[in-house]
Design an enzyme around this catalytic site. Structure first.
Site, PDB file in Angstrom:
ATOM      1  N   THR A  20       4.928  -3.738   0.861  1.00 45.62           N
ATOM      2  CA  THR A  20       6.109  -4.645   0.510  1.00 45.62           C
ATOM      3  C   THR A  20       7.380  -3.770   0.003  1.00 45.62           C
ATOM      4  O   THR A  20       8.484  -4.227   0.424  1.00 45.62           O
ATOM      5  CB  THR A  20       5.541  -5.461  -0.710  1.00 45.62           C
ATOM      6  OG1 THR A  20       4.503  -6.152  -0.239  1.00 45.62           O
ATOM      7  CG2 THR A  20       6.555  -6.428  -1.352  1.00 45.62           C
TER       8      THR A  20
ATOM      9  N   PHE B  76       3.231  -5.493   8.164  1.00 46.73           N
ATOM     10  CA  PHE B  76       3.125  -6.942   8.432  1.00 46.73           C
ATOM     11  C   PHE B  76       4.145  -7.409   7.415  1.00 46.73           C
ATOM     12  O   PHE B  76       4.718  -8.554   7.811  1.00 46.73           O
ATOM     13  CB  PHE B  76       1.777  -7.261   8.402  1.00 46.73           C
ATOM     14  CG  PHE B  76       1.516  -7.682   6.788  1.00 46.73           C
ATOM     15  CD1 PHE B  76       1.722  -9.136   6.529  1.00 46.73           C
ATOM     16  CD2 PHE B  76       0.969  -6.795   5.976  1.00 46.73           C
ATOM     17  CE1 PHE B  76       1.049  -9.260   5.151  1.00 46.73           C
ATOM     18  CE2 PHE B  76       0.539  -7.320   4.774  1.00 46.73           C
ATOM     19  CZ  PHE B  76       0.613  -8.426   4.233  1.00 46.73           C
ATOM     20  N   LYS B  77       4.422  -6.720   6.280  1.00 47.13           N
ATOM     21  CA  LYS B  77       5.427  -7.339   5.502  1.00 47.13           C
ATOM     22  C   LYS B  77       6.825  -7.553   5.987  1.00 47.13           C
ATOM     23  O   LYS B  77       7.748  -8.306   5.640  1.00 47.13           O
ATOM     24  CB  LYS B  77       5.630  -6.358   4.056  1.00 47.13           C
ATOM     25  CG  LYS B  77       4.177  -6.088   3.728  1.00 47.13           C
ATOM     26  CD  LYS B  77       3.765  -7.245   2.780  1.00 47.13           C
ATOM     27  CE  LYS B  77       2.309  -7.056   2.385  1.00 47.13           C
ATOM     28  NZ  LYS B  77       2.215  -6.180   1.156  1.00 47.13           N
ATOM     29  N   ASP B  78       7.302  -6.806   7.206  1.00 43.28           N
ATOM     30  CA  ASP B  78       8.304  -7.264   7.756  1.00 43.28           C
ATOM     31  C   ASP B  78       8.482  -8.521   8.279  1.00 43.28           C
ATOM     32  O   ASP B  78       9.671  -9.292   8.586  1.00 43.28           O
ATOM     33  CB  ASP B  78       8.626  -6.237   9.076  1.00 43.28           C
ATOM     34  CG  ASP B  78       8.756  -4.722   8.699  1.00 43.28           C
ATOM     35  OD1 ASP B  78       9.440  -4.660   7.584  1.00 43.28           O
ATOM     36  OD2 ASP B  78       8.380  -3.676   9.280  1.00 43.28           O
TER      37      ASP B  78
END
Length: 495
Positions: A147, A112-114
């Site tokens: 991250t 999800f950090k993308d």
């Protein structure tokens, strides 16, 4: 829109470009907007008919007022393009009844950090030009796994920027470690530390606050910035996918305009769930924010008692991105519920004694919006297995924690509002543990688990993880946590 520190009572004076460039406030606090912009139901309904890049640009424009809408739209369209987000930017997948999975991991690193770290480098690059900066930005990142790779991928070969990532040598999965160690790009560096994520995060903060280091970098044409969620430029894009999820609920007829819904987020550093809270303050009709923790359940305890105590055992779990005892973004929540003076006092107590207790009125405000649950290792594994057997849905170890927390909340409260549950990583990022949970067998190795899981479930390995074992390792340096500053200087060639 101007910004100020969570620990300062002074008026807001910093522009969005300035705080994205700077990252952390000079007094050690985190930057927050002077006010929360409104989001009307009319605006939300209008966004239902727009693409994700347009939704993102419209929301970001409310916070980043020194960027033009055209600049933001161009950056969002570049960040969330179909070739990078093959499965869509933030699709909703129905799990069962009122439970909707918000899949945030279809980007170039399968995490999800993308969602933030594909747009943030573009925002920083513009910020450097808007502020007339001629020095090179050195991005320092502490990561518990996802991250780091997302930041490396987002910032690789970006002009005017170098990036260095620190991670706990035994605190990330084999897949996460290989993703970072094999990272391409001429402006990237990766270093493991002997310690846990909190040691890495503290070490980065210490380096940021070291006047001697700051001066030494300045003399050599560099300055520090951050890609962690302490940087508002990283956190603001996360607000978007909660608005987008509600738009999709409306479009799919799962609820009507104005109807409330709940959000459940697996979190360690509190950035992702805080973004949902900001969306609620803007006007998104979120009822409850369910904070899901693993065995390191410091946030669960805090939300249930009002006491934050990091003086406790630290566990390495199968959901390593949540193996955190110092939740940095909680400071922003304290600011919005307690004010800057109390927040500064709480943070001082945390740094001095490792514990603080919020006042009764603050705790009452927190309890109106948040509730905490956790899942231990056995519960997490059982949830992965049950989701696969009952629904044919393959959840990673972090998503399983959130699903368990959502189910605990529904059972305890009887609340049957639509529940958006964040899925923060592909199950293949943690294939070893997912394979064990689903098959009750041991994979031959962590990397062999990728193919084994694909064969056992007839699901596809996402494109960012294909061929990972064959990639060349570029970074294998390990240092003591006390040597992080020296490692930074060595990377830059500064004596």
């Amino acid at each position: 829109m101007l910004y100020k520190s969570t620990r300062s009572q002074a008026a807001a004076t910093h522009s969005a470009a300035q705080i994205i460039k700077q990252g952390l406030a000079a007094d050690g606090g985190l930057f927050v907007p002077e006010k929360i912009p409104s989001l009307t139901m009319h605006e939300i309904e209008a966004l239902c008919h727009e693409s994700y890049p347009v939704r993102a640009a419209k929301i970001l424009a409310k916070f980043l007022s020194d960027y033009t809408y055209e600049e933001l739209l161009a950056d969002c369209e570049a960040a969330y393009n179909a070739s990078s987000f093959v499965g869509g930017a933030a699709p909703l997948v129905n799990l069962d009844g009122n439970k909707e999975i918000l899949e945030l991991w279809h980007g170039p690193t399968a995490a999800f950090k993308d969602m933030a770290l594909q747009i943030m480098p573009r925002l920083l690059s513009r910020a450097l030009k808007k502020t007339g900066e001629e020095r090179t930005a050195l991005i320092l990142v502490a990561t518990s796994g996802d991250t780091g790779k997302a930041a490396l991928e987002g910032y690789k070969d970006i002009e005017g920027i170098k990036i260095m990532v620190f991670y706990p040598v035994d605190g990330v999965s084999r897949v996460q470690k290989l993703q970072m160690a094999t990272q391409m790009g001429d402006n990237v560096n990766v270093c493991a530390i002997e310690g846990n994520f909190d040691d890495a995060q503290t070490g980065v903060k210490v380096i940021f606050g070291d006047d001697t280091m700051v001066q030494k970098l300045n003399e050599n044409g560099y300055f520090f910035s951050s890609a962690n969620s302490i940087n508002w430029g990283r956190l603001a894009p996360q607000i978007v996918y909660y608005v987008s999820a509600y738009c999709d609920l409306l479009t799919e007829g799962k609820c009507h305009a104005g109807d409330p819904f709940n959000v459940c987020v697996p979190t360690g550093n509190f950035g992702n769930i805080f973004a949902a809270y900001i969306a609620k303050l803007m006007g998104l009709p979120i009822n409850k924010l369910i904070c899901a923790s693993n065995a390191n359940n410091i946030l669960t305890d805090f939300l249930r008692t009002g006491t934050y105590d990091r003086n406790r055992d630290f566990y390495l779990t199968m959901s390593p991105s949540m193996d955190i005892l110092i939740s940095s973004n909680l400071e922003r929540l304290l600011y919005f519920t307690a004010g800057s003076e109390k927040t500064a006092d709480y943070m001082k107590r945390l740094n001095t004694n490792g514990v603080y207790h919020v006042d009764a009125d603050v705790f009452a405000k927190l309890s109106e919006n948040f509730v905490g649950y956790f899942a231990d290792e056995e519960t997490t594994a059982n949830t992965i297995c049950n989701c696969w057997e009952q629904y044919g849905y393959l959840a990673d170890t972090h998503t399983a924690v959130a699903i368990s927390a959502a189910e605990q909340y529904i059972k305890e409260s009887g609340d049957m509002l639509p529940m958006v549950i964040d899925s923060t990583a592909s199950p293949y990022k943690f294939a070893n543990n997912v394979y064990r949970a689903v098959t009750k067998n041991e994979p031959e190795s962590d990397l062999a688990a990728l193919d084994a899981l694909a064969e056992a479930t007839s699901t596809a390995i996402p494109y960012p993880l294909c061929g990972l074992a064959q990639r060349k390792v570029r970074f294998d340096k390990v240092v003591a946590k006390e040597e992080m500053a020296a490692a930074v200087l060595e990377y830059l060639g500064i004596e």
